[in-house]
Design a protein around this motif. Structure first.
Motif, short mmCIF file in Angstrom:
data_model
loop_
_atom_site.label_atom_id
_atom_site.label_comp_id
_atom_site.label_asym_id
_atom_site.label_seq_id
_atom_site.Cartn_x
_atom_site.Cartn_y
_atom_site.Cartn_z
N TYR A 22 -2.70 -3.93 -5.20
CA TYR A 22 -3.58 -3.36 -4.19
C TYR A 22 -4.03 -1.96 -4.58
CZ TYR A 22 -5.21 -1.49 0.27
OH TYR A 22 -5.96 -0.91 1.25
N ASN A 23 -5.34 -1.78 -4.73
CA ASN A 23 -5.95 -0.47 -4.94
C ASN A 23 -5.20 0.33 -6.01
OD1 ASN A 23 -7.78 1.57 -4.57
ND2 ASN A 23 -6.90 2.33 -2.65
N ILE A 24 -5.08 -0.25 -7.20
CA ILE A 24 -4.23 0.35 -8.23
C ILE A 24 -4.82 1.63 -8.82
CG2 ILE A 24 -3.09 -1.78 -8.88
CD1 ILE A 24 -5.07 -2.04 -11.18
N ASP A 71 -5.72 4.12 -7.05
CA ASP A 71 -5.31 5.21 -6.17
C ASP A 71 -4.02 5.83 -6.72
OD1 ASP A 71 -4.47 6.91 -4.20
OD2 ASP A 71 -4.89 5.54 -2.55
N PRO A 72 -4.02 7.12 -7.06
CA PRO A 72 -2.80 7.75 -7.61
C PRO A 72 -1.61 7.67 -6.66
CG PRO A 72 -4.73 9.15 -7.95
CD PRO A 72 -5.16 8.04 -7.04
N GLU A 73 -1.86 7.72 -5.35
CA GLU A 73 -0.75 7.65 -4.40
C GLU A 73 -0.09 6.27 -4.44
OE1 GLU A 73 -2.52 8.79 -0.67
OE2 GLU A 73 -1.81 10.86 -0.90
N ASN A 74 -0.89 5.22 -4.55
CA ASN A 74 -0.32 3.87 -4.68
C ASN A 74 0.49 3.75 -5.96
OD1 ASN A 74 -1.26 2.77 -2.28
ND2 ASN A 74 -3.17 2.06 -3.16
N GLN A 75 -0.03 4.28 -7.05
CA GLN A 75 0.69 4.24 -8.31
C GLN A 75 2.02 5.00 -8.20
OE1 GLN A 75 -1.77 5.62 -11.52
NE2 GLN A 75 -3.45 4.21 -11.06
N GLN A 76 1.96 6.16 -7.59
CA GLN A 76 3.16 7.00 -7.47
C GLN A 76 4.26 6.29 -6.67
OE1 GLN A 76 2.50 10.61 -5.32
NE2 GLN A 76 4.55 11.42 -5.69
N ASN A 77 3.88 5.65 -5.57
CA ASN A 77 4.91 5.03 -4.75
C ASN A 77 5.45 3.74 -5.36
OD1 ASN A 77 5.15 6.98 -2.86
ND2 ASN A 77 4.41 5.79 -1.13
N LEU A 78 4.65 3.04 -6.16
CA LEU A 78 5.19 1.90 -6.90
C LEU A 78 6.26 2.37 -7.88
CD1 LEU A 78 2.02 -0.29 -7.64
CD2 LEU A 78 3.88 -0.80 -6.06
N CYS A 79 6.00 3.49 -8.54
CA CYS A 79 7.00 4.07 -9.44
C CYS A 79 8.24 4.49 -8.68
CB CYS A 79 6.41 5.27 -10.19
SG CYS A 79 5.63 4.85 -11.75
N ARG A 80 8.04 5.08 -7.52
CA ARG A 80 9.19 5.54 -6.72
C ARG A 80 10.04 4.36 -6.25
NH1 ARG A 80 7.06 9.08 -2.00
NH2 ARG A 80 9.30 9.23 -1.58
N LEU A 81 9.40 3.23 -5.98
CA LEU A 81 10.16 2.04 -5.60
C LEU A 81 11.10 1.61 -6.72
CD1 LEU A 81 7.47 -0.16 -3.79
CD2 LEU A 81 9.55 0.78 -2.77
N CYS A 96 0.85 -1.19 0.00
CA CYS A 96 0.00 0.00 0.00
C CYS A 96 0.89 1.25 0.00
CB CYS A 96 -0.92 0.00 1.21
SG CYS A 96 -0.06 0.21 2.79
N PHE A 97 0.27 2.41 -0.05
CA PHE A 97 1.01 3.67 -0.12
C PHE A 97 1.93 3.85 1.08
CE2 PHE A 97 1.95 7.99 -1.03
CZ PHE A 97 1.87 8.68 0.16
N GLU A 98 1.38 3.62 2.31
CA GLU A 98 2.18 3.86 3.51
C GLU A 98 3.34 2.88 3.62
OE1 GLU A 98 -1.07 3.53 3.42
OE2 GLU A 98 -1.92 5.44 4.13
N CYS A 99 3.09 1.60 3.30
CA CYS A 99 4.16 0.61 3.39
C CYS A 99 5.24 0.89 2.34
CB CYS A 99 3.60 -0.79 3.19
SG CYS A 99 2.58 -1.37 4.58
N ALA A 100 4.83 1.27 1.14
CA ALA A 100 5.81 1.59 0.10
C ALA A 100 6.69 2.76 0.53
CB ALA A 100 5.09 1.91 -1.21
N GLU A 101 6.10 3.71 1.25
CA GLU A 101 6.88 4.85 1.74
C GLU A 101 7.97 4.39 2.71
OE1 GLU A 101 8.06 8.75 2.07
OE2 GLU A 101 6.42 8.03 0.79
N GLN A 102 7.62 3.46 3.59
CA GLN A 102 8.61 2.95 4.54
C GLN A 102 9.68 2.10 3.83
OE1 GLN A 102 8.80 4.09 7.48
NE2 GLN A 102 6.81 5.16 7.41
N VAL A 103 9.27 1.36 2.83
CA VAL A 103 10.25 0.58 2.06
C VAL A 103 11.22 1.50 1.33
CG1 VAL A 103 10.54 -1.07 0.18
CG2 VAL A 103 8.69 -1.39 1.82
#
Length: 429
Positions: free
Chosen positions: A132-134, A136-146, A105-112
């Motif tokens: 998960y909840n694809i 959601d723009p925030e989820n998409q953004q943090n997957l890209c950041r990973l 999720c967005f919060e977990c991706a931020e911690q990773v």
């Protein structure tokens, strides 16, 4: 982003599940459905190995799941800091692999992200069964950041499901039996993930001084994608490769309307430089990919090189004649063309175009399993094995026989054999 990751700044003790996952739990929670109902828990199967070993050894492996409203990813980070990180050498590189029932999720991706930014000797590969909840723009953004932080993010394919079943499931010695629509659902999950991650694979030049050797161009020719890369990147999504390079004969002609003319090429020079790779696609009514390829190679002013091209369709007569003229003007250049399918091979103008290629010294052949595998490794995903579709080699051999008959009917078999016996390599001094 702060200077410390969560595990560095806070200490909490979480432990992995003691036992292996039951077969029922694995099949329920890891089933890669498009719409998963009543699957609120996240299971995370992990493996830690020493990086760049000839035979990687699993240092740690196990399973985490959500606990006390703490997501499995966060439980892993706490545990990893408390039990593992302090015994790993900071001078060595280690690889962490996650197999997850849900993507972070967005919060977990931020911690990773904080975790990867803090510990530079660690790399992370994330394979998820479902996204998960694809929306959601925030989820998409943090997957890209990973991905931009160096993590590898991908959907679980049959290979990953088999590996999980063998290593993390109480399988009782039984082999993994794929559920219905596993591969279909994988392609759906993978296509959605590629849509999210596509901007991560196309770097935008930061200044006008950027060169063609290390940037990806998305402008210039209308309706045309043109990429040239020195680094190994994902030029084609896995979904594109399977749908566009699929070499089977189908009953419905409408299938071919969705098959586009792709040209993937690799240029090897004799001066020891890294190969140049690119992928071209032309839309209907625009210049064909072969012409775009010629324009690019001419701009490089190269002569003593080996170029390998993989095409979804064999060249049309006009493209074939231009390729032949290009080769005749550059006798030191070695050009080998592999095609997945033959384009209007029963029509004489198209056969004549193929003949002009052979007569000019261009090696033309049909893609077989080694070529599909090489194309996958260089232009799709080098970290995943290529899984051939049913009947790939049978259809390839049929297409090769068809091409052989064209050579014989035009009296070119001996000429082609002579070209095939040429030794490929740098010119003799």
């Amino acid at each position: 982003m702060g200077p410390f990751c969560l595990g560095c700044s806070h200490r909490k003790c979480y432990s992995p599940i003691r036992n292996l996952i039951s077969q029922e739990t694995f099949k329920f929670h890891f089933k890669n459905l498009r719409y998963a109902i009543d699957r609120k828990d996240t299971f995370l199967c992990y493996e830690v190995t020493r990086k760049d070993c000839d035979s990687p050894v699993s240092l740690h492996h196990g399973v985490f799941k959500n606990k006390d409203n703490i997501h499995a990813e966060i439980c892993f980070l706490y545990w990893f800091h408390d039990k593992v990180l302090k015994v790993l050498s900071p001078r060595e590189e280690f690889k962490i692999t996650w197999y997850m029932s849900w993507s972070p999720c967005f919060e977990c991706a931020e911690q990773v992200l904080r975790f990867l930014a803090t510990h530079h000797n660690l790399s992370l590969d994330i394979f998820s069964s479902r996204l998960y909840n694809i929306r959601d723009p925030e989820n998409q953004q943090n997957l890209c950041r990973l991905v931009q932080e160096g993590a590898q993010v991908a959907a679980m394919d049959l290979y990953e499901f088999k590996k999980c079943w063998k290593k993390f499931v109480d399988n009782g010695g039984r082999r993994f039996r794929p559920w219905k629509k596993l591969l279909t659902n994988f392609r759906y999950q993978d296509s959605k993930l590629q849509e999210i991650l596509r901007p991560c694979y196309i770097p935008v030049p930061s200044s006008s001084s950027s060169t063609l050797s290390n940037i990806c161009l998305t402008k210039g020719l209308p309706e045309t994608r043109f990429c040239v890369e020195r680094r190994r990147v994902h030029l084609l999504s896995e979904e594109e490769f399977y749908s566009q390079f699929y070499n089977q004969r189908v009953k419905h002609l409408c299938y071919y309307h969705g098959v586009k003319p792709y040209l993937c090429y690799q240029l090897e020079q004799f001066n020891g430089q890294a190969p140049l790779k690119g992928c071209l696609l032309s839309e209907k009514g625009k210049q064909h990919a072969e012409i775009l390829f010629l324009d690019k190679i001419r701009s490089m002013e190269l002569s003593q090189v080996i170029i390998t091209c993989y095409l979804t369709w064999s060249p049309c007569p006009n493209c074939a004649w231009q390729l032949a003229a290009f080769k005749r003007d550059r006798p030191d250049l070695i050009l080998h063309i592999y095609t997945s399918r033959l384009y209007f091979h029963w029509k004489r103008p198209f056969q004549k175009g193929l003949c002009s290629l052979w007569q000019s010294g261009i090696l033309v052949d049909v893609m077989d399993l080694p070529q599909f595998t090489d194309c996958w490794t260089n232009f799709v995903n080098p970290k995943r094995p290529f899984w051939p579709w049913k009947g790939l080699e049978i259809i390839s051999r049929r297409t090769q026989r068809r091409l052989h008959r064209i050579k014989e009917s035009w009296g070119l078999q001996d000429l082609v054999n002579d070209f095939g016996n040429l030794q490929l390599g740098p010119p003799m001094s």
